[in-house]
Write a protein that holds these residues in place. Structure first.
Motif, PDB file in Angstrom:
ATOM      1  N   GLY A  76      11.731 -11.610   8.840  1.00  0.00           N
ATOM      2  CA  GLY A  76      10.556 -10.680   8.430  1.00  0.00           C
ATOM      3  C   GLY A  76      10.869  -9.325   8.823  1.00  0.00           C
ATOM      4  O   GLY A  76      10.212  -8.318   8.327  1.00  0.00           O
ATOM      5  N   PHE A  77      11.930  -9.033   9.525  1.00  0.00           N
ATOM      6  CA  PHE A  77      12.345  -7.449   9.816  1.00  0.00           C
ATOM      7  C   PHE A  77      12.845  -7.099   8.558  1.00  0.00           C
ATOM      8  O   PHE A  77      13.865  -7.665   8.046  1.00  0.00           O
ATOM      9  CB  PHE A  77      13.228  -7.447  10.925  1.00  0.00           C
ATOM     10  N   TYR A  78      12.540  -5.682   8.111  1.00  0.00           N
ATOM     11  CA  TYR A  78      13.042  -5.107   7.068  1.00  0.00           C
ATOM     12  C   TYR A  78      13.163  -3.650   7.275  1.00  0.00           C
ATOM     13  O   TYR A  78      12.526  -3.231   8.277  1.00  0.00           O
ATOM     14  CB  TYR A  78      12.411  -5.121   5.660  1.00  0.00           C
ATOM     15  N   ILE A  79      14.152  -2.772   6.621  1.00  0.00           N
ATOM     16  CA  ILE A  79      14.341  -1.522   6.801  1.00  0.00           C
ATOM     17  C   ILE A  79      14.101  -0.549   5.558  1.00  0.00           C
ATOM     18  O   ILE A  79      14.255  -0.926   4.494  1.00  0.00           O
ATOM     19  CB  ILE A  79      15.842  -1.029   7.352  1.00  0.00           C
ATOM     20  N   VAL A  80      13.354   0.469   5.785  1.00  0.00           N
ATOM     21  CA  VAL A  80      12.781   1.283   4.703  1.00  0.00           C
ATOM     22  C   VAL A  80      13.593   2.674   4.788  1.00  0.00           C
ATOM     23  O   VAL A  80      13.560   3.397   5.807  1.00  0.00           O
ATOM     24  CB  VAL A  80      11.262   1.658   4.651  1.00  0.00           C
ATOM     25  N   ASP A  81      14.464   2.909   3.769  1.00  0.00           N
ATOM     26  CA  ASP A  81      15.182   4.080   3.960  1.00  0.00           C
ATOM     27  C   ASP A  81      14.174   5.238   3.559  1.00  0.00           C
ATOM     28  O   ASP A  81      13.162   5.343   3.193  1.00  0.00           O
ATOM     29  CB  ASP A  81      15.973   4.165   2.772  1.00  0.00           C
ATOM     30  N   GLU A  82      14.859   6.447   3.912  1.00  0.00           N
ATOM     31  CA  GLU A  82      14.283   7.697   4.088  1.00  0.00           C
ATOM     32  C   GLU A  82      14.167   8.115   2.337  1.00  0.00           C
ATOM     33  O   GLU A  82      14.778   8.036   1.510  1.00  0.00           O
ATOM     34  CB  GLU A  82      15.256   8.633   4.562  1.00  0.00           C
ATOM     35  N   GLY A  83      12.764   8.530   2.045  1.00  0.00           N
ATOM     36  CA  GLY A  83      12.399   8.806   0.708  1.00  0.00           C
ATOM     37  C   GLY A  83      11.796   7.819   0.058  1.00  0.00           C
ATOM     38  O   GLY A  83      11.308   7.670  -0.978  1.00  0.00           O
ATOM     39  N   ASN A  84      11.667   6.528   0.808  1.00  0.00           N
ATOM     40  CA  ASN A  84      10.844   5.302   0.443  1.00  0.00           C
ATOM     41  C   ASN A  84       9.732   4.835   0.908  1.00  0.00           C
ATOM     42  O   ASN A  84       9.572   5.249   2.196  1.00  0.00           O
ATOM     43  CB  ASN A  84      11.875   4.044   0.288  1.00  0.00           C
ATOM     44  N   HIS A  85       8.856   4.076   0.402  1.00  0.00           N
ATOM     45  CA  HIS A  85       7.853   3.778   0.953  1.00  0.00           C
ATOM     46  C   HIS A  85       7.752   2.012   0.673  1.00  0.00           C
ATOM     47  O   HIS A  85       7.985   1.644  -0.362  1.00  0.00           O
ATOM     48  CB  HIS A  85       6.434   3.932   0.507  1.00  0.00           C
ATOM     49  N   GLY A  86       7.329   1.392   1.772  1.00  0.00           N
ATOM     50  CA  GLY A  86       7.328  -0.180   1.643  1.00  0.00           C
ATOM     51  C   GLY A  86       5.654  -0.631   1.358  1.00  0.00           C
ATOM     52  O   GLY A  86       4.946  -0.201   2.101  1.00  0.00           O
ATOM     53  N   VAL A  87       5.378  -1.345   0.447  1.00  0.00           N
ATOM     54  CA  VAL A  87       4.110  -2.004   0.172  1.00  0.00           C
ATOM     55  C   VAL A  87       4.180  -3.449   0.703  1.00  0.00           C
ATOM     56  O   VAL A  87       4.837  -4.441  -0.134  1.00  0.00           O
ATOM     57  CB  VAL A  87       3.666  -1.826  -1.630  1.00  0.00           C
ATOM     58  N   GLU A  88       3.259  -3.896   1.557  1.00  0.00           N
ATOM     59  CA  GLU A  88       3.248  -5.212   1.960  1.00  0.00           C
ATOM     60  C   GLU A  88       1.982  -5.725   1.301  1.00  0.00           C
ATOM     61  O   GLU A  88       0.959  -5.394   1.048  1.00  0.00           O
ATOM     62  CB  GLU A  88       3.273  -5.263   3.478  1.00  0.00           C
ATOM     63  N   THR A  89       2.302  -7.225   0.690  1.00  0.00           N
ATOM     64  CA  THR A  89       1.124  -7.814   0.085  1.00  0.00           C
ATOM     65  C   THR A  89       1.201  -9.294   0.845  1.00  0.00           C
ATOM     66  O   THR A  89       2.135  -9.621   1.081  1.00  0.00           O
ATOM     67  CB  THR A  89       1.376  -7.899  -1.325  1.00  0.00           C
ATOM     68  N   ARG A  90      -0.121  -9.704   1.220  1.00  0.00           N
ATOM     69  CA  ARG A  90      -0.160 -10.920   1.647  1.00  0.00           C
ATOM     70  C   ARG A  90      -0.751 -12.037   0.587  1.00  0.00           C
ATOM     71  O   ARG A  90      -1.961 -11.602   0.508  1.00  0.00           O
ATOM     72  CB  ARG A  90      -0.956 -10.965   3.070  1.00  0.00           C
ATOM     73  N   PHE A  91       0.016 -12.897   0.305  1.00  0.00           N
ATOM     74  CA  PHE A  91      -0.465 -13.766  -0.929  1.00  0.00           C
ATOM     75  C   PHE A  91      -0.966 -13.069  -2.102  1.00  0.00           C
ATOM     76  O   PHE A  91      -1.896 -13.293  -2.755  1.00  0.00           O
ATOM     77  CB  PHE A  91      -1.537 -14.862  -0.290  1.00  0.00           C
ATOM     78  N   GLY A  92      -0.237 -11.989  -2.192  1.00  0.00           N
ATOM     79  CA  GLY A  92      -0.576 -10.957  -3.424  1.00  0.00           C
ATOM     80  C   GLY A  92      -1.666 -10.177  -3.340  1.00  0.00           C
ATOM     81  O   GLY A  92      -1.863  -9.326  -4.196  1.00  0.00           O
ATOM     82  N   LYS A  93      -2.232  -9.843  -2.216  1.00  0.00           N
ATOM     83  CA  LYS A  93      -3.230  -8.958  -1.829  1.00  0.00           C
ATOM     84  C   LYS A  93      -2.476  -8.058  -1.036  1.00  0.00           C
ATOM     85  O   LYS A  93      -1.971  -8.074  -0.185  1.00  0.00           O
ATOM     86  CB  LYS A  93      -4.445  -9.572  -0.968  1.00  0.00           C
ATOM     87  N   TYR A  94      -3.073  -6.526  -1.209  1.00  0.00           N
ATOM     88  CA  TYR A  94      -2.365  -5.407  -0.641  1.00  0.00           C
ATOM     89  C   TYR A  94      -2.727  -5.465   0.833  1.00  0.00           C
ATOM     90  O   TYR A  94      -4.034  -5.734   1.181  1.00  0.00           O
ATOM     91  CB  TYR A  94      -2.950  -4.156  -1.358  1.00  0.00           C
ATOM     92  N   VAL A  95      -1.864  -5.053   1.742  1.00  0.00           N
ATOM     93  CA  VAL A  95      -2.079  -5.149   3.134  1.00  0.00           C
ATOM     94  C   VAL A  95      -1.987  -3.803   3.833  1.00  0.00           C
ATOM     95  O   VAL A  95      -2.698  -3.239   4.311  1.00  0.00           O
ATOM     96  CB  VAL A  95      -1.091  -6.075   4.023  1.00  0.00           C
ATOM     97  N   ALA A  96      -0.738  -3.349   3.382  1.00  0.00           N
ATOM     98  CA  ALA A  96      -0.412  -1.855   4.136  1.00  0.00           C
ATOM     99  C   ALA A  96       0.726  -1.186   3.615  1.00  0.00           C
ATOM    100  O   ALA A  96       1.568  -1.900   2.577  1.00  0.00           O
ATOM    101  CB  ALA A  96      -0.064  -1.978   5.772  1.00  0.00           C
ATOM    102  N   THR A  97       1.012   0.292   3.595  1.00  0.00           N
ATOM    103  CA  THR A  97       1.964   0.846   3.186  1.00  0.00           C
ATOM    104  C   THR A  97       2.770   1.373   4.244  1.00  0.00           C
ATOM    105  O   THR A  97       2.363   2.149   5.257  1.00  0.00           O
ATOM    106  CB  THR A  97       1.641   1.896   2.275  1.00  0.00           C
TER     107      THR A  97
END
Length: 398
Positions: A76-97
């Protein structure tokens, strides 16, 4: 004799099962696997009781489950590079950015992360297509040709650059943001071009048209909550269709010639008019000076005549004689004739008096100048006498 030679007993010397012709026992295979796993995780060997074998199997499966859970959690660990945003979804529903850096989420299939580049300059092309080297491949008439306010057809090629300002809205509010943006751009472009005249779009109104198109595109995309920020709108080209290109170029050339002639005429006017105004002002000043000069001279003559009249009233004879002498001096002072009395010149030696009296080069006569207006009254009275006296003297001389 060898076991596999003809006539031998064909018994396997390693397993001792040469006489077994059926398949291997499945229970024995499972028991062998359990013994090996038990050896790995510290369990007993296959010689134990049934309860011991069952307990070791459960314990081994527990260890396997724990190891699988740990590996699953680490994924579950992931890295977001500079200039990018990560959008998390739980079972298809938006959770956080999530922002740039190391982040963690529940691994699949519970949660998913979509990485969106929010600093990348994206662009769309309307009315044309270009290659990677920005070399124009040609116009797309379906997108490029549109009608202006004065009912002319114009070929417009537009490039729109944009960025993602909200990763959540960019992913969830519009199915295909690029296609939607292109459709909105075409609609806004046709609206602005349709409300403008052709000459305005092709000449001085290019910047105004681009600004209006950008404003309308941004307003529509904001109403859609697309998460898109329009950074620039570039008008690559705006020209008449190819079928009338030559005629339009001739019209433009004629318009340019007209403007050039107007500029030349204005330049000539700017050169001639100031000179004419200066000459007119100079003539007016000269006339004004001449008027003042004549008026001043007339006033002076009038004042002189008034004073002379007063002297004449006091001594008429003396004044008349003086006026006569001054008049004769002014009249005869510039002539080259010499008049002498015959009586006084009877024994006189004649000299070339006319030559002697001629002024040398560059020498001006010092005889006083008397105006005709000043001497007119006296000369009228004395002219018959002068002429008679002169004729008498000449007669006597002869």
């Amino acid at each position: 004799m060898s076991w596999n030679e003809p006539g031998g007993d064909k018994k396997d010397p390693w397993s001792g099962r040469g006489d077994q012709k059926g398949p291997p026992d499945l229970d024995e295979a499972i028991r062998s696997l359990q013994e090996k796993l038990g050896g790995i995780f510290g369990g007993g060997k296959g010689g134990g009781s049934g309860e011991g074998a069952s307990g070791g199997s459960v314990k081994s499966l527990g260890y396997l489950a724990v190891g699988a859970v740990v590996i699953w959690g680490l994924s579950g660990f992931y890295i977001v590079d500079e200039g990018n945003h990560g959008v998390e979804t739980r079972f298809g529903k938006y959770v956080a950015t999530t922002q740039a850096g190391l982040n963690w989420h529940f691994p699949a299939p519970i949660e998913r992360v979509d990485i969106v580049n929010v600093k990348q300059q994206r662009y769309i092309e309307v009315g044309y297509r270009s290659g990677g080297s920005e070399q124009t491949l040609g116009s797309v008439p379906k997108e490029a040709l549109m009608l202006t306010k004065d009912e002319n057809i114009i070929d417009v090629r537009l490039a729109v650059q944009y960025q993602v300002k909200d990763a959540k809205e960019f992913l969830f509010n519009i199915v295909n943001p690029a296609v939607s943006l292109k459709q909105v751009t075409e609609a806004a472009e046709r609206g602005v071009i349709g409300s403008s005249k052709m000459d305005f779009v092709l000449t001085e109104g290019r910047s105004e048209v681009v600004a209006q198109i950008k404003k309308e595109i941004q307003e529509v995309m904001d109403s859609y909550k697309s998460g898109i920020q329009i950074t620039s709108v570039n008008l690559q080209d705006a020209q008449p269709p190819e079928q009338v290109q030559s005629a339009f170029e001739d019209a433009i050339k004629s318009r340019e010639d007209k403007q050039r002639l107007i500029n030349e005429a204005e330049a000539y006017s700017n050169d001639v008019v100031p000179k004419a105004r200066g000459a007119a002002a100079r003539q007016l000043q000269e006339a004004e000076g001449y008027r003042e000069q004549v008026v001043a001279r007339a006033e002076g003559e009038t004042s002189r005549f008034s004073k002379l009249l007063a002297e004449y009233n006091k001594a008429p004879d003396v004044t008349r004689k003086r006026l006569y002498i001054e008049s004769m001096q002014s009249v005869l002072g510039e002539t080259n004739k010499v008049m002498i009395d015959a009586k006084s010149a009877s024994n006189m030696l004649y000299l070339p008096l006319d030559k002697i009296m001629q002024p040398t080069a560059g020498q001006q006569s010092s005889a006083p100048q008397v105006s005709t207006e000043q001497l007119q009254p006296a000369s009228i009275q004395q002219e018959p006498t002068v002429r008679t006296s002169t004729r008498g003297r000449e007669a006597r001389g002869r």
